[in-house]
Design a protein around this motif. Structure first.
Motif, mmCIF file in Angstrom:
data_model
loop_
_atom_site.group_PDB
_atom_site.id
_atom_site.type_symbol
_atom_site.label_atom_id
_atom_site.label_comp_id
_atom_site.label_asym_id
_atom_site.label_seq_id
_atom_site.Cartn_x
_atom_site.Cartn_y
_atom_site.Cartn_z
ATOM 1 N N PHE A 68 15.076 4.810 0.868
ATOM 2 C CA PHE A 68 16.229 4.701 1.752
ATOM 3 C C PHE A 68 17.414 4.029 1.081
ATOM 4 N N LYS A 95 19.057 1.322 2.109
ATOM 5 C CA LYS A 95 18.865 -0.117 2.010
ATOM 6 C C LYS A 95 17.405 -0.359 1.615
ATOM 7 N N PRO A 96 17.158 -1.127 0.553
ATOM 8 C CA PRO A 96 15.760 -1.369 0.175
ATOM 9 C C PRO A 96 14.996 -1.944 1.373
ATOM 10 N N ASN A 97 13.831 -1.376 1.685
ATOM 11 C CA ASN A 97 13.108 -1.853 2.856
ATOM 12 C C ASN A 97 11.627 -2.107 2.575
ATOM 13 N N PRO A 98 11.331 -2.973 1.582
ATOM 14 C CA PRO A 98 9.915 -3.343 1.400
ATOM 15 C C PRO A 98 9.447 -4.118 2.630
ATOM 16 N N PHE A 99 8.143 -4.190 2.820
ATOM 17 C CA PHE A 99 7.624 -4.961 3.948
ATOM 18 C C PHE A 99 7.630 -6.440 3.564
ATOM 19 N N PRO A 100 8.464 -7.227 4.187
ATOM 20 C CA PRO A 100 8.660 -8.604 3.710
ATOM 21 C C PRO A 100 7.449 -9.500 3.935
ATOM 22 N N MET A 120 4.485 -8.674 3.268
ATOM 23 C CA MET A 120 3.446 -8.348 2.289
ATOM 24 C C MET A 120 3.875 -8.774 0.889
ATOM 25 N N ALA A 140 0.929 2.332 1.490
ATOM 26 C CA ALA A 140 0.692 3.661 2.076
ATOM 27 C C ALA A 140 -0.790 3.879 2.380
ATOM 28 N N ASP A 142 -3.009 1.627 3.276
ATOM 29 C CA ASP A 142 -3.296 0.872 4.476
ATOM 30 C C ASP A 142 -2.730 1.561 5.709
ATOM 31 N N LEU A 143 -1.494 2.040 5.579
ATOM 32 C CA LEU A 143 -0.807 2.637 6.721
ATOM 33 C C LEU A 143 -1.449 3.932 7.170
ATOM 34 N N GLN A 163 13.644 -4.536 -5.494
ATOM 35 C CA GLN A 163 13.098 -4.105 -4.206
ATOM 36 C C GLN A 163 13.189 -2.596 -4.066
ATOM 37 N N ARG A 188 6.174 2.345 -4.087
ATOM 38 C CA ARG A 188 5.420 2.478 -2.848
ATOM 39 C C ARG A 188 5.291 3.947 -2.459
ATOM 40 N N ALA A 189 6.410 4.674 -2.632
ATOM 41 C CA ALA A 189 6.365 6.094 -2.295
ATOM 42 C C ALA A 189 5.527 6.877 -3.311
#
Lengths: 338, 302
Positions: B135, B137-142, B144, B153, B155-156, B199, B206-207
């Motif tokens: 995306f 805006k970088p959107n890592p899960f903060p 984690m 991915a 886990d999700l 990030q 992650r992707a």
């Protein structure tokens, strides 16, 4: 090339400068108003605590703190009274209430924020707000005249099959009897807890909805884009983010459950001996006892009731402080930094 | 592309007739790391993505009009055009993120290989697993750590994996995103402590961890400083050939630097967006056929 010169003495740069700020008149008025409002709130809190303490001293000093905390009976006339029974029942009722209310409000809040289509979301939000506005005496009346009759069967069933667990035991129960004595199961801690649970669902739900709906859209989309199911998004984005809201909601509900008076007063039949048999007839609570006894109290009995009130006040304060400490330590509210 | 046999966790399209293994919490019978690994990652190969006659609406407002575009296997396709011309909407249609917006609708087909990802028998989650997205805006899960983010991915999507497999996936995906050397000693620190560019590369990692066939990037560098932008562009270069990349960008130089092909989107005042011109990047920038494309790539409007 010109040399930059300064009339400041080089020595001046070593020391930090004193920073002064001048506020405009409107700014000062605003600061003054908000400061006094904040101080007033604190003052009220301190006054209530001080008032309770001042009036409770007489009763507590006549029996001593230890006896006050460990005595179950409540008869100030004979100088034999304590909060062991009422406080235990208060906590038990609150625990039953939370057991019922927390899963329901959590599920409800997740449904509203994550699953419900926009129209239904609006309707449900206003219904929840409406529920919160219903006076507790109405919940009490409804519980007394309707819910109790319908829950007795459940109480009977639980005590029949799970009576071997001390918590669900009912003294005098006859599991084999085709016509069980249902009066054994009325006016119990369980039923009072159920009603209180109904009352705290709306507060908890709206608080959780509030915090879940603030979970950052970017993180949600990030999870969806990885092929997450709705549950995956809830588990890895919404719940971790809303942790503070969940704890806050639960604590707010707990505070209200501990202090609830009239609904419990209507439902229970007061007893003054500690019993953990939640399904069994007879319960009590600090607030309900104060409401029940203050009319007939002389000045010493009044002081004893103040002491009970002080104990409840301290308990709820301790719970709220713990809650705010837990909340401030969890991440909730923080978004990912860019 | 060839489908993995019965161990297809990460991959659709299981033939509708066969009994597909349950996805969540399901674990292959053969639990040796290699078997799990192949199950997790499937048999990913970069795959051609082809959008056919895409129309899109938000409520009654039409934003895309019969847009068709082929994004060839393993190449980088750039979508350029002024703001509000529907590039991002088009990108989000390519992995079914568009439908998350209330009142959004679309028509047309998106073919991944020979499969329409909007077909009735396709799961939306499997389309998104095969077509990853990064995306603006970088959107890592903060909440984690870096390690957990890289394999989030799994886990999700409810895939369990051994420690060995996880370790491998983390290193592999972080290497693909050119982030491994920078974070290898602090894998278990929170992802929020990384710089914006790191990030963003973590989001790429992650992707990439579930080996998508296609990677979509929605202005991945617009929130980054020039150095970080450079690193992300280098990463895109590294990934070329391994995965089909579609990138939306406002930056002409970036489009010229990273892409093999370009598509120029434009929406006239009050009209839905269309593709004015598309073709190899060199032609688009060197000898555009349409006057509007020439004006745009030379910076005369937009």
């Amino acid at each position: 090339m010109t040399t930059l010169t300064s009339d400041l003495d080089p020595g001046d740069f070593g020391e930090p400068r004193a920073l002064t700020t001048r506020y405009s008149l409107t700014d000062r008025i605003f600061r003054g108003t908000s400061r006094s409002a904040g101080t007033f709130v604190l003052l009220v809190m301190v006054l209530v605590g001080g008032f309770l303490t001042a009036h409770a001293v007489r009763a507590i000093s006549s029996v001593g703190v230890v006896k006050f905390v460990t005595t179950q009976e409540w008869s100030p006339e004979t100088n034999h009274f304590g909060i062991a029974a009422v406080l235990t029942f208060t906590v038990l009722i609150a625990m039953v209430a939370l057991t019922v209310a927390v899963p329901l409000s959590l599920g409800g809040a997740l449904f509203i924020t994550e699953i419900a289509p926009p129209r239904l979301k609006k309707i449900m939000t206003s219904v929840i707000d409406l529920m919160a506005a219903v006076p507790s005496v109405v919940y009490g009346l409804w519980g007394l005249s309707y819910l109790q009759n319908h829950v007795v069967g459940l109480s009977y069933w639980i005590s029949t099959y799970f009576g071997w667990i001390p918590l669900f035991k009912v003294d005098g129960a006859e599991p084999g009897n085709p016509l069980p004595n249902t009066a054994l199961y009325t006016s119990s801690t369980f039923i009072a807890g159920l009603i209180v649970g109904m009352m705290i669902i709306p507060i908890q739900t709206s608080m959780m909805v509030e915090s879940f709906s603030r979970a950052p859209q970017g993180e949600r989309e990030g999870a969806y884009a990885l092929g997450a199911t709705r549950w995956g998004v809830i588990r890895s984005v919404v719940l971790p983010f809303g942790k503070g809201g969940i704890i806050g909601g639960v604590m707010l509900g707990l505070g209200r459950a501990l202090g609830e008076t009239i609904a419990i007063y209507l439902i229970i039949s007061p007893v003054f001996s500690v019993s953990f048999h939640v399904l069994q007839n007879g319960s009590n609570s600090v607030a309900a006892m104060i409401a029940l006894r203050y009319g007939e109290a002389n000045s010493f009995a009044m002081s004893a009731l103040m002491a009970a009130g002080l104990a409840l006040f301290l308990l709820t304060m301790a719970i709220n402080f713990t809650a705010s400490m837990i909340i401030s330590r969890s991440r909730s509210g923080a978004e990912s930094e860019v | 592309m060839s489908l993995p046999s019965e161990t297809a966790i990460a991959l659709p399209p299981a033939p509708p007739s066969s009994v597909a293994p349950r996805r969540s919490g399901w674990r292959p019978a053969d639990t040796s790391p290699l078997a799990v690994l192949s199950a997790v990652r499937g048999s990913s190969v970069a795959t051609e993505l082809r959008a056919e006659e895409i129309n899109a609406w938000f409520g009654d407002h039409k934003v895309l009009d019969r847009v068709s575009l082929t994004m060839p296997t393993g190449q980088v396709s750039a979508l350029i055009g002024p703001s509000g011309c529907g590039k991002s909407t088009f990108l989000r249609i390519l992995n079914r993120m568009h439908e998350l917006v209330p009142a959004a609708s679309m028509s047309g087909r998106v073919m991944l290989g020979d499969q329409d990802i909007y077909a009735a028998d396709q799961r939306v989650t499997s389309a998104r697993r095969r077509i990853g997205m990064v995306f603006q805006k970088p959107n890592p899960f903060p909440a984690m750590s870096i390690y957990e983010n890289a394999i989030s991915a799994l886990d999700l999507t409810g895939v369990r994996a051994d420690r060995v497999v996880k370790d491998f996936l983390v290193e592999d995906s972080l290497r693909k995103a050119s982030l491994w050397e920078e974070v290898r000693h602090r894998l278990h620190q929170p992802a929020g402590g990384l710089s914006g560019g790191q990030q963003q590369r973590l989001c790429i990692a992650r992707a990439m961890a579930i080996s998508p066939d296609v990677l979509l990037m929605d202005e991945p560098c617009s929130a980054l400083d020039p150095t970080s932008t450079r690193r992300v562009e280098d990463t895109i270069g590294e990934l070329r050939g391994q995965v089909t990349i579609v990138i939306v960008t406002h930056n002409m130089q970036q489009a010229a630097r990273v892409s093999d092909r370009c598509a120029f989107f434009l929406a006239a005042q009050g009209q839905p967006g269309v593709i004015v011109e598309q073709g190899p990047t060199d032609d688009m920038f060197g000898s555009p056929r349409d006057q509007r494309t020439r004006d745009y790539v030379e910076g005369r409007f937009g």
